[in-house]
Each structure stands twice: as C-alpha cells, then as structure tokens.
Design a protein around this motif. Structure first.
Motif, PDB file in Angstrom:
ATOM      1  N   THR A  76      15.238  40.409  24.947  1.00  0.00           N
ATOM      2  CA  THR A  76      16.030  39.246  24.318  1.00  0.00           C
ATOM      3  C   THR A  76      15.155  37.980  24.905  1.00  0.00           C
ATOM      4  O   THR A  76      14.803  37.823  25.864  1.00  0.00           O
ATOM      5  N   ILE A  77      15.415  37.110  23.798  1.00  0.00           N
ATOM      6  CA  ILE A  77      14.782  35.797  24.008  1.00  0.00           C
ATOM      7  C   ILE A  77      15.969  34.724  24.131  1.00  0.00           C
ATOM      8  O   ILE A  77      16.925  34.793  23.318  1.00  0.00           O
ATOM      9  N   THR A  78      16.055  34.075  24.961  1.00  0.00           N
ATOM     10  CA  THR A  78      17.250  32.965  25.046  1.00  0.00           C
ATOM     11  C   THR A  78      16.373  31.743  24.230  1.00  0.00           C
ATOM     12  O   THR A  78      15.507  31.147  24.666  1.00  0.00           O
ATOM     13  N   ILE A  79      17.469  31.039  23.427  1.00  0.00           N
ATOM     14  CA  ILE A  79      16.939  29.957  22.682  1.00  0.00           C
ATOM     15  C   ILE A  79      17.926  28.679  23.095  1.00  0.00           C
ATOM     16  O   ILE A  79      19.010  28.747  23.074  1.00  0.00           O
ATOM     17  N   GLY A  80      17.238  27.530  23.482  1.00  0.00           N
ATOM     18  CA  GLY A  80      18.145  26.229  23.750  1.00  0.00           C
ATOM     19  C   GLY A  80      19.112  26.419  25.121  1.00  0.00           C
ATOM     20  O   GLY A  80      18.953  27.479  25.840  1.00  0.00           O
ATOM     21  N   GLN A  81      19.848  25.268  25.356  1.00  0.00           N
ATOM     22  CA  GLN A  81      20.257  25.328  26.613  1.00  0.00           C
ATOM     23  C   GLN A  81      21.763  25.911  26.420  1.00  0.00           C
ATOM     24  O   GLN A  81      22.456  26.242  27.293  1.00  0.00           O
ATOM     25  N   SER A  82      22.178  26.168  25.295  1.00  0.00           N
ATOM     26  CA  SER A  82      23.492  26.800  25.101  1.00  0.00           C
ATOM     27  C   SER A  82      23.502  28.401  25.114  1.00  0.00           C
ATOM     28  O   SER A  82      24.537  29.131  25.430  1.00  0.00           O
ATOM     29  N   GLY A  83      22.328  28.920  25.435  1.00  0.00           N
ATOM     30  CA  GLY A  83      22.158  30.353  25.685  1.00  0.00           C
ATOM     31  C   GLY A  83      22.215  31.434  24.533  1.00  0.00           C
ATOM     32  O   GLY A  83      22.302  32.353  24.761  1.00  0.00           O
ATOM     33  N   GLU A  84      22.016  30.727  23.389  1.00  0.00           N
ATOM     34  CA  GLU A  84      22.005  31.884  22.070  1.00  0.00           C
ATOM     35  C   GLU A  84      20.807  32.766  22.581  1.00  0.00           C
ATOM     36  O   GLU A  84      19.693  32.422  22.939  1.00  0.00           O
ATOM     37  N   THR A  85      20.835  33.967  22.090  1.00  0.00           N
ATOM     38  CA  THR A  85      19.986  34.923  22.110  1.00  0.00           C
ATOM     39  C   THR A  85      19.425  35.335  21.057  1.00  0.00           C
ATOM     40  O   THR A  85      19.994  35.584  20.094  1.00  0.00           O
TER      41      THR A  85
ATOM     42  N   ALA B 220      17.838  39.405  19.897  1.00  0.00           N
ATOM     43  CA  ALA B 220      17.271  40.452  20.340  1.00  0.00           C
ATOM     44  C   ALA B 220      15.937  41.181  19.550  1.00  0.00           C
ATOM     45  O   ALA B 220      16.221  40.642  18.264  1.00  0.00           O
ATOM     46  N   LEU B 221      15.042  41.655  20.061  1.00  0.00           N
ATOM     47  CA  LEU B 221      13.974  41.948  19.547  1.00  0.00           C
ATOM     48  C   LEU B 221      14.348  43.441  18.703  1.00  0.00           C
ATOM     49  O   LEU B 221      14.827  44.171  19.509  1.00  0.00           O
ATOM     50  N   GLY B 222      13.824  43.808  17.627  1.00  0.00           N
ATOM     51  CA  GLY B 222      13.881  45.331  17.126  1.00  0.00           C
ATOM     52  C   GLY B 222      13.136  46.025  17.802  1.00  0.00           C
ATOM     53  O   GLY B 222      12.174  45.655  18.779  1.00  0.00           O
ATOM     54  N   SER B 223      13.362  47.371  17.325  1.00  0.00           N
ATOM     55  CA  SER B 223      12.864  48.416  17.987  1.00  0.00           C
ATOM     56  C   SER B 223      11.128  48.373  17.966  1.00  0.00           C
ATOM     57  O   SER B 223      10.706  48.106  16.727  1.00  0.00           O
ATOM     58  N   GLY B 224      10.357  48.513  18.978  1.00  0.00           N
ATOM     59  CA  GLY B 224       8.859  48.708  18.822  1.00  0.00           C
ATOM     60  C   GLY B 224       8.346  47.076  18.925  1.00  0.00           C
ATOM     61  O   GLY B 224       7.025  47.361  18.770  1.00  0.00           O
ATOM     62  N   VAL B 225       9.150  46.137  19.023  1.00  0.00           N
ATOM     63  CA  VAL B 225       8.651  44.683  19.148  1.00  0.00           C
ATOM     64  C   VAL B 225       8.429  44.433  20.783  1.00  0.00           C
ATOM     65  O   VAL B 225       9.530  44.695  21.267  1.00  0.00           O
ATOM     66  N   SER B 226       7.201  43.960  20.726  1.00  0.00           N
ATOM     67  CA  SER B 226       7.115  43.472  22.403  1.00  0.00           C
ATOM     68  C   SER B 226       7.006  41.997  22.583  1.00  0.00           C
ATOM     69  O   SER B 226       6.474  41.306  21.579  1.00  0.00           O
ATOM     70  N   GLN B 227       7.068  41.681  23.677  1.00  0.00           N
ATOM     71  CA  GLN B 227       7.136  40.272  23.930  1.00  0.00           C
ATOM     72  C   GLN B 227       5.567  39.820  24.658  1.00  0.00           C
ATOM     73  O   GLN B 227       5.311  38.765  24.818  1.00  0.00           O
ATOM     74  N   SER B 228       4.886  40.858  24.668  1.00  0.00           N
ATOM     75  CA  SER B 228       3.270  40.553  25.340  1.00  0.00           C
ATOM     76  C   SER B 228       2.769  39.410  24.418  1.00  0.00           C
ATOM     77  O   SER B 228       2.781  39.779  23.262  1.00  0.00           O
TER      78      SER B 228
END
Length: 179
Positions: free
Chosen positions: A1-10, A12-20
């Motif tokens: 999960t990636i948090t975007i902005g100050q309000s905390g919206e997130t 979710a990355l799909g199956s098989g997607v990496s943050q590397s």
C-alpha cells in the motif's frame, strides 16, 4: 500500500506488483584524506580516498569501491556523480587555471574525458584557495566495464585539499534509477 498526501489516501498495489526500485537505492560520499601536492603541468589521478562516515555521514545501499583510482559501481543504473575539488596554493606559485576532470570508460580500457571543469586564478598567497565543481550523469549498463577515474590538473604547482575530519575535496555518487 502507498500512502498519498497528508489526508492518508492509499493505493493498493495489484497482485505481483512490487515496490522495489522506488526511490534512491545507492548513495555514497567519499573525500580525500590529506593534502596532495600537484606538480606544474600535471594531470594527477586521485587515489587517496575515504568514505565520509564522521559527523553523521552515511550511505544508502552497497556503496562504491575503488582500487588505485579506478571507481567501480555496485549495480547497473544511471548515476549522478558530483565532485568538488579544493585547490590550495603551495605558497609560492599561483596558477592561471586548475581543472577538475572525470574520465569514464564503457569497455574497462579506453578512458575519455567526460567532464573538464576549469577555474582560475589561484592566488600565489599561502591562503589562496578555490573549489572547482563538476558533475556527470553516467549510464552504467555493465558494472564490469563502466568505470570512472577522477583527475586534477594545474598549470603550476598547488595542493588538492584533503582532511579526514571534514570534506574539503569530496565525491558523491547517487543512483538515480534504472538504465
């Protein structure tokens, strides 16, 4: 999960997607450790380095390695190389110009001048100093063949400033992203 902005919206990355690979994965800083005398008309390969590790200095990733002045990159990618050379008068001769040079190779044999930054005039007074900065963005597609060397040149004799307690001549390597 990636948090975007100050309000905390997130998101979710799909199956098989990496943050590397997000963000800087390599950053390293080095410096010269002692003053190095450069003779008149000399193009000197710099070889006396230490990793900056005092006063909170640190690195990200594996870090750079060097041997006899040849720098090796820890992984492929596009690197930003930042160099600052402090030139100091030898107290007797000034110099009409000094150079900060990065040489690069893509075949681990033939080096070309990638940057050649000039500055002049270095005073002949004992306290005469100046800093010459240079930068180069290097696409390292193969760590066994893509290397650099750092050089200094002076028209007349002077010193490259170095110190183990603070940066006077320093070199920073930042991996910006994939090649």
């Amino acid at each position: 999960t990636i948090t975007i902005g100050q309000s905390g919206e997130t998101v979710a990355l799909g199956s098989g997607v990496s943050q590397s690979g997000l963000g800087i994965t390599e950053s390293d800083q080095w410096r010269t450790t002692t003053d190095t005398l450069i003779s008149a008309g000399s193009n000197v390969l710099l070889t006396d380095f230490e990793r900056v590790d005092t006063d909170g200095g640190g690195k990200i990733g594996t870090g750079m390695t060097h041997s006899s002045g040849t720098w090796t990159f820890p992984s492929t990618g596009v690197y930003l190389i930042l160099t600052n050379l402090g030139f100091a008068s030898n107290g007797t001769n000034g110099s009409n110009f000094v150079l900060n040079r990065i040489h690069s190779t893509t075949d681990n044999s033939n080096y070309d001048i990638a940057t050649s930054m000039t500055m002049g005039k270095l005073s002949d007074h004992a306290d005469g100093t100046l800093v010459v900065s240079s930068n180069f963005q290097f696409d390292v597609t193969d760590t066994s063949t893509h290397k650099i060397k750092l050089y200094a040149y002076t028209q007349t004799g002077c010193y490259i400033s170095g110190n183990t307690g603070r940066n006077q001549s320093d070199f920073t390597f930042i991996r910006l992203g994939d090649t």
